[in-house]
Write an enzyme that holds these catalytic residues in place. Structure first.
Site, mmCIF file in Angstrom:
data_model
loop_
_atom_site.group_PDB
_atom_site.id
_atom_site.type_symbol
_atom_site.label_atom_id
_atom_site.label_comp_id
_atom_site.label_asym_id
_atom_site.label_seq_id
_atom_site.Cartn_x
_atom_site.Cartn_y
_atom_site.Cartn_z
ATOM 1 N N LYS A 1 0.793 -1.150 0.091
ATOM 2 C CA LYS A 1 0.173 -0.168 -0.124
ATOM 3 C C LYS A 1 0.888 1.224 -0.084
ATOM 4 O O LYS A 1 1.971 1.066 0.594
ATOM 5 C CB LYS A 1 -0.810 0.115 1.211
ATOM 6 N N ARG B 1 -10.492 -11.638 1.728
ATOM 7 C CA ARG B 1 -11.281 -12.593 1.074
ATOM 8 C C ARG B 1 -10.435 -14.041 1.004
ATOM 9 O O ARG B 1 -11.292 -14.957 1.102
ATOM 10 C CB ARG B 1 -11.615 -12.127 -0.371
HETATM 11 N N1 BES Z 1 -8.369 -3.918 4.240
HETATM 12 C C1 BES Z 1 -8.545 -3.490 3.070
HETATM 13 C C2 BES Z 1 -9.649 -2.706 2.672
HETATM 14 C C3 BES Z 1 -9.618 -1.459 3.212
HETATM 15 C C4 BES Z 1 -9.287 -0.242 2.778
HETATM 16 C C5 BES Z 1 -10.466 -1.360 4.429
HETATM 17 C C6 BES Z 1 -9.540 1.003 3.510
HETATM 18 C C7 BES Z 1 -10.617 -0.139 5.142
HETATM 19 C C8 BES Z 1 -9.956 1.027 4.573
HETATM 20 C C9 BES Z 1 -8.225 -4.785 1.923
HETATM 21 O O1 BES Z 1 -7.579 -5.848 2.513
HETATM 22 C C10 BES Z 1 -7.699 -4.137 0.703
HETATM 23 O O2 BES Z 1 -6.683 -3.839 0.689
HETATM 24 N N2 BES Z 1 -8.471 -4.103 -0.396
HETATM 25 C C11 BES Z 1 -8.148 -3.679 -1.685
HETATM 26 C C12 BES Z 1 -8.730 -4.769 -2.726
HETATM 27 C C13 BES Z 1 -7.956 -4.482 -3.928
HETATM 28 C C14 BES Z 1 -6.476 -4.864 -4.179
HETATM 29 C C15 BES Z 1 -8.954 -5.238 -4.924
HETATM 30 C C16 BES Z 1 -8.687 -2.212 -1.859
HETATM 31 O O3 BES Z 1 -9.895 -1.971 -1.260
HETATM 32 O O4 BES Z 1 -7.923 -1.396 -2.404
HETATM 33 ZN ZN ZN Z 2 -5.449 -5.442 1.907
#
Ligand code: BES
Ligand code: ZN
Ligand code: ZN
Length: 511
Positions: free
Chosen positions: A279, A353
């Protein structure tokens, strides 16, 4: 803080502050507010006449009584329009009023039971809402800060009611409200905790402690057991971290004569760096709360153990860190989930997931049905709906409706999204049975469709709480930081299912 109920006239209460209320548009207040107004020589109606106090929602007016009442202060809390009054406002007004009084150093407070008079709400529910508002609104996360002498706490809150016949119901309401709010605060504590203080192992210890307090059974699956069970998806996510994963299982058996057991599943990523699909650094500290779903589930189980409804509930919380390292799972790697399905991990940041796929398979192996899962799953859900509501999706409309209704009772909003079959195609992989990320558009839905592949025909509701895991300001019962959502909804949902099954059993016995 002690919360008690007393029968009497609030204008004669000696607390350091008494809290009254005012509906918007009222010129001459009645009830307790009216009585105090008289004792103060019409000070409140004068403030109204001068347009300084309007009774608007969240408005606070502080009046010093200068010896005309036993209490040195009166705080008038605006409740908005009388016909719009709901329990949410009782919760929020209580929280706002008490935070204000704490700030000015008041240690003992007496309050009237907002909503139970002309408000026309049920007294027991009002008392519950006041206890929830007080306990949640005064929450602070101070573990890692030097003790500040000026930051005093409110020691005692007394609900004062004139009508003796209501006292028992009010006490029941306070007792329930306390447990629900303390559960939400437990979830907040876990979620606010920095990831170096809340590793998967420490989360498991905290679950164990909660289980001991509430009389639950606690089992923690270790890496070896996960290997035996074939949980390749959870193990794949965890392999980049030096912190070992834990699969936390809590069991409550309130209806031992029946086998049927509800499953509550919660995502327990104690830190989500994204893995190799790392990230951006801005905002990354916030990802210490990626276990908020798991925290809500553990906290709800603690409350269920204490409230003892007639129902069986098992919680399953897969806990792991999602880190980049030389041993981390790589984009393009294929893992085999416990269900036997193979998954191409095209993006290691879509880890929630993956761990839930194995938690769902484990839940089904354990015979849990229906299943409710709670997860900070997708940023896409927050983009879709904003911060006001948690998204929900389901393969069982009736069950989803019950969760939404439980949310209404708890003052937590849920909004349903569709599980469009068309988007299943986004998850097709060239090398495995399924891949873990579809297209950007509709990302919250394809994430849920991914989970649905593992749920099969078990009735299921998925709660994507990415929008609601955090509050960025103090507002009503919410304080800056982890919200504790949807802990109270889960508890209220379980209580409503228990009431239903008790009714069904009574019918079955011809009573
Ligand atoms: N935990 C995150 C989602 C999230 C983001 C929750 C911000 C709360 C605040 C999740 O694991 C994630 O990183 N999801 C990605 C999915 C993508 C790679 C398809 C996302 O939402 O960007
Ligand atoms: Zn994630
Ligand atoms: Zn995540």
């Amino acid at each position: 803080m002690e919360i008690k109920v007393e029968v009497g006239d609030i204008s004669q209460h000696p607390a350091r502050a008494i809290v009254l209320n005012l509906f918007e548009g009222v010129k001459r207040p009645g009830g307790a507010t009216g009585a105090v107004d008289k004792a103060l020589g019409g000070a409140i109606s004068q403030l109204i006449a001068d347009g300084e106090t309007k009774g608007k929602l969240n408005e606070l007016t502080l009046i010093h009584t200068l010896g005309r009442l036993p209490s040195p202060r009166v705080l008038v809390a605006g409740l908005g329009k009388q016909q719009e009054l709901k329990l949410d406002r009782v919760r929020d007004a209580t929280a706002t009023a008490l935070r204000h009084l704490r700030r000015i150093g008041v240690r003992t407070v007496a309050t009237i039971v907002h909503g139970a008079g002309v408000g026309g709400l049920e007294p027991q529910q009002c008392a519950q809402a006041i206890a929830e508002g007080a306990v949640m609104g005064l929450y602070r996360f101070t573990r890692h800060k030097k003790k500040n002498e000026n930051e005093r706490e409110i020691d005692a809150l007394t609900l004062v009611e004139l009508d003796r016949t209501k006292a028992a119901a009010l006490r029941r309401g306070v007792a329930t409200g306390r447990i629900l709010a303390e559960a939400a605060n437990r979830a907040r504590d876990m979620a606010n905790e920095p990831a170096n203080y809340l590793t998967p192992a420490i989360m498991a210890e905290q679950a164990q402690a909660a289980a001991q307090e509430a009389g639950l059974e606690c089992e923690v699956l270790e890496r070896e057991q996960m290997q035996e069970l074939g949980m390749g998806a959870l193990l794949g996510v965890a392999q980049g971290s030096t912190q070992p994963p834990k699969m936390i299982v809590l069991r409550y058996r309130g209806d031992p004569r029946r086998k049927a057991t509800l499953g509550l599943l919660g995502k327990g990523i104690t830190f989500d760096a994204g893995g190799i699909s790392i990230k951006p650094s801005a905002g990354m500290p916030e990802r210490k709360r990626d276990m908020s779903g798991g925290a809500a589930v553990i906290a709800a189980m603690w409350a269920i153990g204490r409230l003892k409804p007639r129902i069986n509930v098992t919680a399953v919380v897969p806990a792991a860190e999602n880190m980049p390292s030389g041993s981390a799972i790589k984009p393009g790697d294929v893992v085999r989930a416990m269900s036997g399905k193979t998954i191409e991990v095209v993006n290691t940041d879509a880890e929630g997931r993956l761990i839930l796929a194995d938690a769902i398979a484990y839940a089904r192996q354990q015979g849990l049905s229906p299943i409710v899962d709670v997860a900070t799953l997708t940023g896409a859900m927050a983009i879709a709906i904003g911060k006001a509501a948690t998204g929900c999706m389901t393969n069982s409309q009736a069950l989803c409706q019950k969760v939404i209704a439980a949310g209404e009772a708890a003052g937590e909003k849920f909004w349903q999204f569709p599980l469009y079959e068309e988007y299943k195609e986004h998850l097709k992989s060239d090398v495995a049975d399924i891949k873990n990320v579809g297209e950007r558009e509709g990302g919250a839905i394809s994430a849920a469709l991914f989970l649905a592949e593992f749920v099969g025909d078990t009735p299921w509701v998925h709660l994507d709480m990415a929008p609601t895991e955090r509050s960025d300001k103090h507002q009503g019962i919410q304080v800056k930081g982890a919200t504790g959502i949807p802990t109270r909804t889960l508890i209220s949902f379980v209580l409503s299912l228990a009431r239903e099954s008790v009714l069904a059993q009574q019918k079955g016995q011809g009573r």
